[in-house]
Design a protein around this motif. Sequence first.
Motif, PDB file in Angstrom:
ATOM      1  N   VAL A 161      10.901  14.497  71.776  1.00  0.00           N
ATOM      2  CA  VAL A 161      10.019  14.849  70.657  1.00  0.00           C
ATOM      3  C   VAL A 161      10.836  15.217  69.432  1.00  0.00           C
ATOM      4  O   VAL A 161      10.573  14.756  68.313  1.00  0.00           O
ATOM      5  CB  VAL A 161       9.072  15.999  71.064  1.00  0.00           C
ATOM      6  N   LEU A 162      11.836  16.052  69.627  1.00  0.00           N
ATOM      7  CA  LEU A 162      12.674  16.457  68.489  1.00  0.00           C
ATOM      8  C   LEU A 162      13.447  15.263  67.918  1.00  0.00           C
ATOM      9  O   LEU A 162      13.618  15.141  66.702  1.00  0.00           O
ATOM     10  CB  LEU A 162      13.641  17.560  68.927  1.00  0.00           C
ATOM     11  N   ALA A 163      13.942  14.388  68.806  1.00  0.00           N
ATOM     12  CA  ALA A 163      14.653  13.204  68.324  1.00  0.00           C
ATOM     13  C   ALA A 163      13.725  12.309  67.514  1.00  0.00           C
ATOM     14  O   ALA A 163      14.126  11.708  66.499  1.00  0.00           O
ATOM     15  CB  ALA A 163      15.251  12.441  69.499  1.00  0.00           C
ATOM     16  N   SER A 164      12.456  12.197  67.959  1.00  0.00           N
ATOM     17  CA  SER A 164      11.482  11.397  67.206  1.00  0.00           C
ATOM     18  C   SER A 164      11.235  12.003  65.833  1.00  0.00           C
ATOM     19  O   SER A 164      11.130  11.282  64.828  1.00  0.00           O
ATOM     20  CB  SER A 164      10.183  11.296  67.996  1.00  0.00           C
ATOM     21  N   VAL A 165      11.134  13.347  65.798  1.00  0.00           N
ATOM     22  CA  VAL A 165      10.963  14.013  64.496  1.00  0.00           C
ATOM     23  C   VAL A 165      12.172  13.737  63.601  1.00  0.00           C
ATOM     24  O   VAL A 165      12.048  13.437  62.410  1.00  0.00           O
ATOM     25  CB  VAL A 165      10.747  15.525  64.699  1.00  0.00           C
ATOM     26  N   GLY A 166      13.388  13.819  64.184  1.00  0.00           N
ATOM     27  CA  GLY A 166      14.587  13.526  63.397  1.00  0.00           C
ATOM     28  C   GLY A 166      14.587  12.098  62.876  1.00  0.00           C
ATOM     29  O   GLY A 166      14.966  11.845  61.722  1.00  0.00           O
ATOM     30  N   SER A 167      14.163  11.136  63.731  1.00  0.00           N
ATOM     31  CA  SER A 167      14.109   9.741  63.283  1.00  0.00           C
ATOM     32  C   SER A 167      13.107   9.552  62.161  1.00  0.00           C
ATOM     33  O   SER A 167      13.354   8.807  61.198  1.00  0.00           O
ATOM     34  CB  SER A 167      13.749   8.829  64.470  1.00  0.00           C
ATOM     35  N   GLN A 168      11.941  10.229  62.285  1.00  0.00           N
ATOM     36  CA  GLN A 168      10.931  10.130  61.231  1.00  0.00           C
ATOM     37  C   GLN A 168      11.461  10.691  59.913  1.00  0.00           C
ATOM     38  O   GLN A 168      11.228  10.125  58.844  1.00  0.00           O
ATOM     39  CB  GLN A 168       9.657  10.871  61.642  1.00  0.00           C
ATOM     40  N   ILE A 169      12.171  11.813  60.015  1.00  0.00           N
ATOM     41  CA  ILE A 169      12.744  12.384  58.787  1.00  0.00           C
ATOM     42  C   ILE A 169      13.762  11.411  58.188  1.00  0.00           C
ATOM     43  O   ILE A 169      13.796  11.174  56.972  1.00  0.00           O
ATOM     44  CB  ILE A 169      13.396  13.754  59.082  1.00  0.00           C
ATOM     45  N   GLY A 170      14.606  10.813  59.044  1.00  0.00           N
ATOM     46  CA  GLY A 170      15.581   9.845  58.543  1.00  0.00           C
ATOM     47  C   GLY A 170      14.918   8.646  57.895  1.00  0.00           C
ATOM     48  O   GLY A 170      15.348   8.176  56.830  1.00  0.00           O
ATOM     49  N   GLN A 171      13.856   8.136  58.561  1.00  0.00           N
ATOM     50  CA  GLN A 171      13.133   7.007  57.971  1.00  0.00           C
ATOM     51  C   GLN A 171      12.485   7.391  56.646  1.00  0.00           C
ATOM     52  O   GLN A 171      12.472   6.596  55.690  1.00  0.00           O
ATOM     53  CB  GLN A 171      12.070   6.507  58.956  1.00  0.00           C
ATOM     54  N   SER A 172      11.967   8.607  56.594  1.00  0.00           N
ATOM     55  CA  SER A 172      11.350   9.067  55.339  1.00  0.00           C
ATOM     56  C   SER A 172      12.396   9.219  54.245  1.00  0.00           C
ATOM     57  O   SER A 172      12.154   8.886  53.078  1.00  0.00           O
ATOM     58  CB  SER A 172      10.620  10.397  55.566  1.00  0.00           C
ATOM     59  N   ILE A 173      13.582   9.701  54.630  1.00  0.00           N
ATOM     60  CA  ILE A 173      14.661   9.825  53.632  1.00  0.00           C
ATOM     61  C   ILE A 173      15.006   8.449  53.075  1.00  0.00           C
ATOM     62  O   ILE A 173      15.172   8.269  51.854  1.00  0.00           O
ATOM     63  CB  ILE A 173      15.899  10.491  54.263  1.00  0.00           C
ATOM     64  N   GLU A 174      15.119   7.455  53.986  1.00  0.00           N
ATOM     65  CA  GLU A 174      15.403   6.098  53.513  1.00  0.00           C
ATOM     66  C   GLU A 174      14.276   5.567  52.640  1.00  0.00           C
ATOM     67  O   GLU A 174      14.507   4.903  51.630  1.00  0.00           O
ATOM     68  CB  GLU A 174      15.619   5.165  54.710  1.00  0.00           C
TER      69      GLU A 174
END
Length: 726
Positions: A190-203
């Motif tokens: 779950v936390l890794a998914s949140v991190g990926s979403q944040i990374g995708q949002s940053i991009e």
Amino acid sequence: MPHDDLDPEGQVHAGAAPGGLAEVHQAEARLAAHLATTSALCEAASLAEAAPRVLAALIDHLGWDVAALWLAEPEPSAAGDAPRSAARASALRCVEARSAAHGDREALAEVLRQGPTLAAESDLVGEAFRRGAPVFRASVGGVVDEHAARAPGWERAACAVPIPCGPRVAGVIELRSRAPHRGDEQLLRVLASVGSQIGQSIERWRAEREGARAAGELRALFHAIPDLCFRLDAELQIVDYNQPRLSELHVAAEALSGKRMTEVLPLELGERLDRASQEAHEAGAVVALEHAVASAGGERHVEARVMPFLEGHVLVLVRDITERRRTEEALRQREERSRESQKMEALGRLAGGIAHDFNNMLMVMLGYGELLIRRLGPDSALRRDALQVTKAGERAAALTRQLLAMSRRKALQREVLDINAVVLDMQTMLQRLIGEDIDLQTNVGRDLGSIKVDKSQLEQVVLNLVVNARDAMPRGGKLVVETSLGEPGESPAARSFAPAERDDDDAPAAGGPPYVVLSVTDSGNGMDHDTLSHLFEPFFTTKARGKGTGLGLATVYGIVSQSGGLIEVESELGRGTTFRVYLPRVEERAEVAPARARPSPAGGDETVLVVEDDDAVRKLIVDVLERRGYGVLSAASGEEALAMLAREGEDAVDLLLTDLVMPGMNGRELAERAVAIHPRARVLYISGYAEDVLAGAEPDRELALLQKPFTPETLAQRLRDLLDRR
């Protein structure tokens, strides 16, 4: 995914429901946290806006006490395509932190006080950043492990997950708790998914910023284009335009969006651009066109380029090329004048060379003809025959003078003149010449200044132009001769004729209008373009056979060019012709020369050195001078003459009579060296083809010149006049 630090034996968070119900609640909480962070990231326009909501959702739904967001600053420059696990630790800064409502505010302040730090080898955040994988740490059996012991004392559990952003790690999400937590794969996923979403949002945000910046740059570039520019959509309607350029074509700037080119540009131009836009849109190719637009200041020329653009749009660039067209036309006219001048120069050299040889032959014919006439009685039949021979020779001599004037090879006797005085003195003679059916008007300007020309040649110019105008009005008309000040090029309809190269000495005086203008205007037949292009060529004439030689205007061109001037001609079929002769104005004032007594043609006893390379001419001159009592020495070249002077002594020669143009040493060089040997000797030049030997010297009282062909009587008068000046 391996997680070395997971503790399957860890204790359950205090207050958690036992058994399967706890797991259901835990799964629901984790799903709610995931949905809440997803919603926050989708609704926010930047990470700064989304971060507080994301951290709050993690705390509220997952049951942790503190959540923090760390970002790498600066971003790793060596990330590139390197794998995340190989990313090097960078300076990490806590950009956002949140605590639970019951959390320790002092502990949260401690997290924030850390500020920008380097992720140390032992730090949880640094390890997650370096490894690019989640890290979980907790106490075991109530005993704090060595890593937790180095953390602030209130944490019993902590975890950190990286924020992947493309090929690199952009930051870390950190969670801390005072109570122990069980680490499991589901939580970390779950936390890794949140991190990926944040990374995708940053991009995504970065891409949006780059897109907005690129769009802004494109729009700025669009509006900076130095042409009138329109962007049309797929329906060929205007969606953008560079408004500051609209005034160039008098286009109104209001409410252009949504309109077609035919609605905003002058009718014909708009229609052509509309068709070109359709063609460019359908064919996917660039379409170019040029068009003339009528305006208050005169006709304007535009150049248009229509080209396909992004997303099926069409770009229309319209450039005002009026000044370029004017420059090109001026260059074309200059090149045309240069070609015509070079053509005239070539013809002139040919004619001048022929005239030079003719002059020598005519010199012999006229000289011996006059001597023969003197020997024959007034009633002799041979005398009448001799007179016919000399008259024919005189006509031939006049023809060669015209050839020399046309070819600019005639030595000019320049003097400072008032052009008005010359024109007014010729008025009566001109009226008799043109006849009573032509109305002659003479208008002279005031305060014109002076010109420096050969008076006889200027009179020849006026005479030839007036005769040409008379012949253009066979049924009578109006002829205007006037003088004024002006500059070439003031009339766009006039065609200019000027020599390819101008002498610096002929430059007009500075200040005020630089040229004195002689204009001759007739109301005759006029000329077409083809006639104008051949107007000043020798032997070109539109008159019937036997009515003219075709040298009149060629002679005018040669005299004017040699005098440092130029000619403009303005003509239209059926509407007459105007010739404008531009002569450089000089600062000197014209003076009336005092009348001199005609020198006596009597002979003398002085010694004359005759230098002439033509044997027949030299023999004639020697014969004429000896008959009048002079002592005569003769030489066929400059070198022979200098040797003779060296032998005869300082006072042996009273006058040097030399041809100007000779092989080897010319007459000018000979005279300079002869005068250095015999300072008292006078010099009389003779020539029918002065070429360039007089360059830099004006024939005047100190430089006497006798133009070939001349008669024995004329030679005797000039010689006596020069010797009597002592």
